[in-house]
Design a protein around this motif. Structure first.
Motif, short mmCIF file in Angstrom:
data_model
loop_
_atom_site.label_atom_id
_atom_site.label_comp_id
_atom_site.label_asym_id
_atom_site.label_seq_id
_atom_site.Cartn_x
_atom_site.Cartn_y
_atom_site.Cartn_z
N SER A 30 0.75 -1.17 0.18
CA SER A 30 -0.05 -0.10 0.02
C SER A 30 0.92 1.43 -0.05
O SER A 30 0.38 2.17 -0.16
CB SER A 30 -0.93 0.04 1.19
N ASN A 31 2.26 1.27 0.31
CA ASN A 31 2.97 2.03 0.08
C ASN A 31 3.67 2.40 -1.17
O ASN A 31 4.62 1.75 -1.67
CB ASN A 31 4.18 2.05 1.28
N MET A 32 3.12 3.13 -1.91
CA MET A 32 3.41 3.63 -3.19
C MET A 32 4.94 4.05 -3.58
O MET A 32 5.52 3.57 -4.44
CB MET A 32 2.41 4.70 -3.84
N TYR A 33 5.42 4.82 -2.46
CA TYR A 33 6.78 5.30 -2.67
C TYR A 33 7.68 3.96 -2.44
O TYR A 33 8.93 4.22 -3.14
CB TYR A 33 6.95 6.41 -1.81
N LEU A 42 -5.98 -1.11 -2.78
CA LEU A 42 -4.88 0.13 -3.17
C LEU A 42 -3.60 -0.62 -3.49
O LEU A 42 -2.94 -0.14 -4.19
CB LEU A 42 -4.50 0.98 -1.83
N GLY A 43 -3.19 -1.65 -2.85
CA GLY A 43 -2.06 -2.36 -3.02
C GLY A 43 -2.23 -2.93 -4.51
O GLY A 43 -0.90 -2.76 -5.24
N LEU A 103 2.35 0.85 -11.47
CA LEU A 103 3.75 0.80 -11.72
C LEU A 103 4.15 -0.56 -12.86
O LEU A 103 5.20 -0.19 -13.55
CB LEU A 103 4.50 0.22 -10.35
N ASN A 144 -1.53 0.07 -6.74
CA ASN A 144 -0.41 0.74 -7.00
C ASN A 144 0.64 -0.27 -7.81
O ASN A 144 1.51 0.11 -8.54
CB ASN A 144 0.39 0.63 -5.55
N LEU A 166 7.21 1.19 -3.28
CA LEU A 166 7.15 -0.06 -4.38
C LEU A 166 7.93 0.96 -5.63
O LEU A 166 8.67 0.10 -6.21
CB LEU A 166 5.71 -0.23 -4.84
N GLU A 167 7.70 2.07 -5.76
CA GLU A 167 8.48 2.51 -6.97
C GLU A 167 9.80 2.54 -6.87
O GLU A 167 10.64 2.36 -7.75
CB GLU A 167 7.87 3.95 -6.88
#
Length: 655
Positions: A370-373, A412-413, A420, A416, A375-376
């Motif tokens: 759920s943490n987009m940053y 959300l996960g 990506l 994301n 994962l990116e």
């Protein structure tokens, strides 16, 4: 009194605490002792040969005395003992190779002595040795040394079997084929096993005259109880791969009815060589009785998909994700990145992979999807080519009480990872879904259905999209973390009661390995936008499963261990579905995999609702979030849940 104490002292010295003869634990004879014994046997054989021939008309040459002749022969025999290393074997574990060494040493001793005698004869006209004496000595010495080894081996086996024989289970092996005969050979050659082989059970033989490995082939013609009684059989060994599911279940039913233990043994070629035989023979489990045909996968197509690729597996420390990692490892990927937010489980998997796949190039990453940053950063760091998305919250009652977490992780996960994947031109995105997404009655199932809708509509929104989004949907997995079987097993070991939510509740089941096999197979087949549905076989009544597990554990349901009906949990269905009312199913070339054609709606509308849902989840109450989820997934009708009120007409009008 004195004699009784003396006897007690003798037996105390003879037996150890585990009823095993101490003599069996003694060290092996040293090599010098083996050679000394063989020399004594040779001297004895020479004496016998001499006295046998002394009463015959044969005349011993007198150029050298009989004592010198005997000394020369025995000296040569000792030399050949060292040449062929007849002393190197362990007497009580003698093999055919040890016998051959003895034979060669005796044979070459005789040939050498006779050759010396004839060489001397051709040069001087007289013989040094009587050839008949030498040959008779060769036969007698070889025979006595051989008998000594056989006697020691048999006495050792007899004493070892006698010391634990009364504690051994009398077992029979089901079937007569190469696999069962190999198992029988393993049982008969390993005396330290707690099993005594009685024979082989077979319906193909109508007579008891047949024997294999010295054990009878016992005809099995509708007389199972009689066979068990006559042969005093305590346990049955089966090789699952040698029997059909129907045959296996029939045997289990017969064994349960006759209070006979059952053991499952894998094919010998699949045994872990690091483990002993006893660890391979395990009591039969409910998983072994799943009425399913074996799954055949197209290994070549999967290898073409995975070989040399950099692959991300989310939820990689979970029961499904970790099995996906293990199976991918067999196809020699370039790199596997295992992502999970469960620190301890991820650490354990890392240790397991290092020990069991030393050549596998992998790395574990601790992260929340759920943490987009975060994962990116990972997508920028690794040049992923494929994504297997197995990360999800799955426990229905828990998610029903915590619906916001399902939005963060399951929805959300997935969003994301999808965004990506498109941004980084991932080749394939394979998502693991569930049958609870079909006509969902709980938040968990609805959140997974929303995730399905998102990736499917995203795929349909752009025909030029490089990333292929593939969804796989299946039911419950036997033995997965938190699933019903480990739960029942724990309750049984604690003495019960075993709790079942409803007497009529049924579920589809498959094993973890076969579920993951089909995930990999579906990944090779997808062109993008499909929902692959797996053939789950026949549904299983959970109450029947609980009763059978209790019986397999050696107890009687409702007598030794009680079963209690606790009532359906929040959001729980009586039965699960793999297809909803509006879907159609198309076959594929794989008999276990079908394609579900489900209308998912336009991406713009779904994406807009997704954003509103996720935004609301960060700041509002559960009921408001669940109401938006119901709007996104119209077929979501709550059952046995506090959110049922959201489905009523009065509530909708009030809103």
């Amino acid at each position: 009194m004195f004699m009784d104490k003396l006897k007690q002292k003798f037996f105390n010295n003879l037996y150890t605490g585990d009823n095993k003869l101490k003599i069996l634990d003694q060290r092996y004879l040293p090599r010098w002792a083996v050679i000394l014994l063989d020399v004594l046997f040779c001297i004895f054989s020479m004496g016998v040969a001499y006295f046998v021939l002394l009463e015959t008309p044969m005349v011993f040459p007198e150029i050298v005395s009989i004592l010198v002749q005997g000394t020369v022969i025995i000296a040569l025999n000792i030399i050949f003992f060292f040449v062929f290393k007849t002393y190197s074997g362990i007497i009580r574990h003698s093999t055919f190779m040890d016998i051959f060494k003895l034979a060669f040493s005796s044979f070459f001793t005789a040939i050498t002595v006779i050759s010396i005698s004839y060489i001397y004869f051709f040069t001087s006209g007289s013989k040094l040795f009587l050839s008949t004496f030498v040959l008779l000595y060769m036969l007698l010495s070889f025979t006595t040394m051989l008998l000594f080894r056989i006697s020691v081996k048999e006495v050792y086996q007899f004493m070892k079997n006698s010391s634990v024989g009364s504690f051994k289970k009398r077992v029979a092996i089901v079937g007569v084929d190469d696999h069962t005969i190999s198992l029988g050979k393993a049982l008969t050659t390993e005396s330290n096993l707690p099993f005594q082989l009685v024979g082989f059970l077979s319906e193909s033989f109508g007579s008891k005259r047949y024997k294999i490995l010295g054990k009878p082939v016992i005809p099995l013609k509708d007389n199972f109880a009689e066979v068990i009684s006559v042969h005093q059989i305590d346990g049955i060994l089966i090789i699952s791969e040698s029997l059909t599911s129907k045959e296996k279940n029939q045997i289990v039913d017969e064994c349960l009815a006759n209070n006979v233990e059952m053991f499952n043994v894998p094919l010998l070629e699949t045994w872990n060589k690091k483990e002993d035989i006893q660890s391979q023979i395990k009591p039969i489990q409910i998983e072994d009785l799943l009425d399913r045909d074996p799954i055949l996968i197209e290994s070549d197509s999967i290898k073409n998909d995975l070989h040399g690729k950099t692959i991300l597996v989310t939820g990689g420390a979970g029961s499904i994700g970790s099995e996906i990692v293990r199976q991918i490892a067999e196809f020699d990927p370039k790199l596997i990145v295992v992502l999970d937010q469960a620190e301890s489980a991820l650490h354990e998997l890392e240790i397991y992979l290092i020990q069991n796949y030393p050549k596998l190039n992998f790395i574990t990453e601790l992260a929340n999807i759920s943490n987009m940053y975060r994962l990116e950063m990972l997508f920028d760091k690794y040049d992923f080519e494929m994504v297997y998305h197995a990360a999800a919250y799955k426990h229905v009652p828990l998610i029903e009480r915590n619906p916001l977490e399902a939005i963060y992780v399951n929805i959300l996960g997935t969003v994301n990872l999808s965004v990506l994947s498109v941004k980084h031109n991932i080749d394939k995105f394979v998502m693991v879904s569930t049958d609870k997404a079909v006509n969902p009655t709980n938040v968990m199932g609805a959140s997974k259905r929303a995730a399905e809708m998102y990736v499917q509509s995203l795929q349909n929104s752009n025909k030029d999209l490089k990333t292929r989004f593939i969804t796989t949907r299946f039911g419950n997995v036997l033995g997965s973390n938190g699933s019903v079987i480990p739960h029942f097993r724990k309750q049984i070991t604690q003495g019960g009661p075993v709790t079942v939510t409803h007497k009529d509740i049924i579920r589809y089941f498959m094993t973890i390995p076969e579920a993951c096999q089909l995930v990999l197979q579906a990944g090779t087949m997808g062109v993008g936008g499909e929902i692959f549905v797996f053939d789950m076989g026949k549904p299983i009544r959970i109450l029947d499963m609980a009763e059978r597990m209790i019986r397999l554990s050696g107890f009687e349901p409702y007598e030794d261990i009680d079963i209690k009906i606790t009532g359906l949990r929040p959001g729980e269905k009586l039965y699960e579905e793999l297809l909803n009312d509006t879907s159609t199913v198309l076959p594929t070339h794989h008999p276990k995999i079908m394609i579900s054609k489900v209308p998912c709606g336009a991406f713009e509308e779904i994406n807009k609702k997704m954003k509103t849902l996720i935004k609301t989840a960060t700041r509002h109450k559960d009921s408001q979030v669940v109401k938006l989820l119901k709007d996104l997934v119209p077929e979501f009708i709550s059952e046995n849940s506090e959110f049922e009120v959201l489905d009523t007409t009065s509530f909708i009008k009030k809103e």
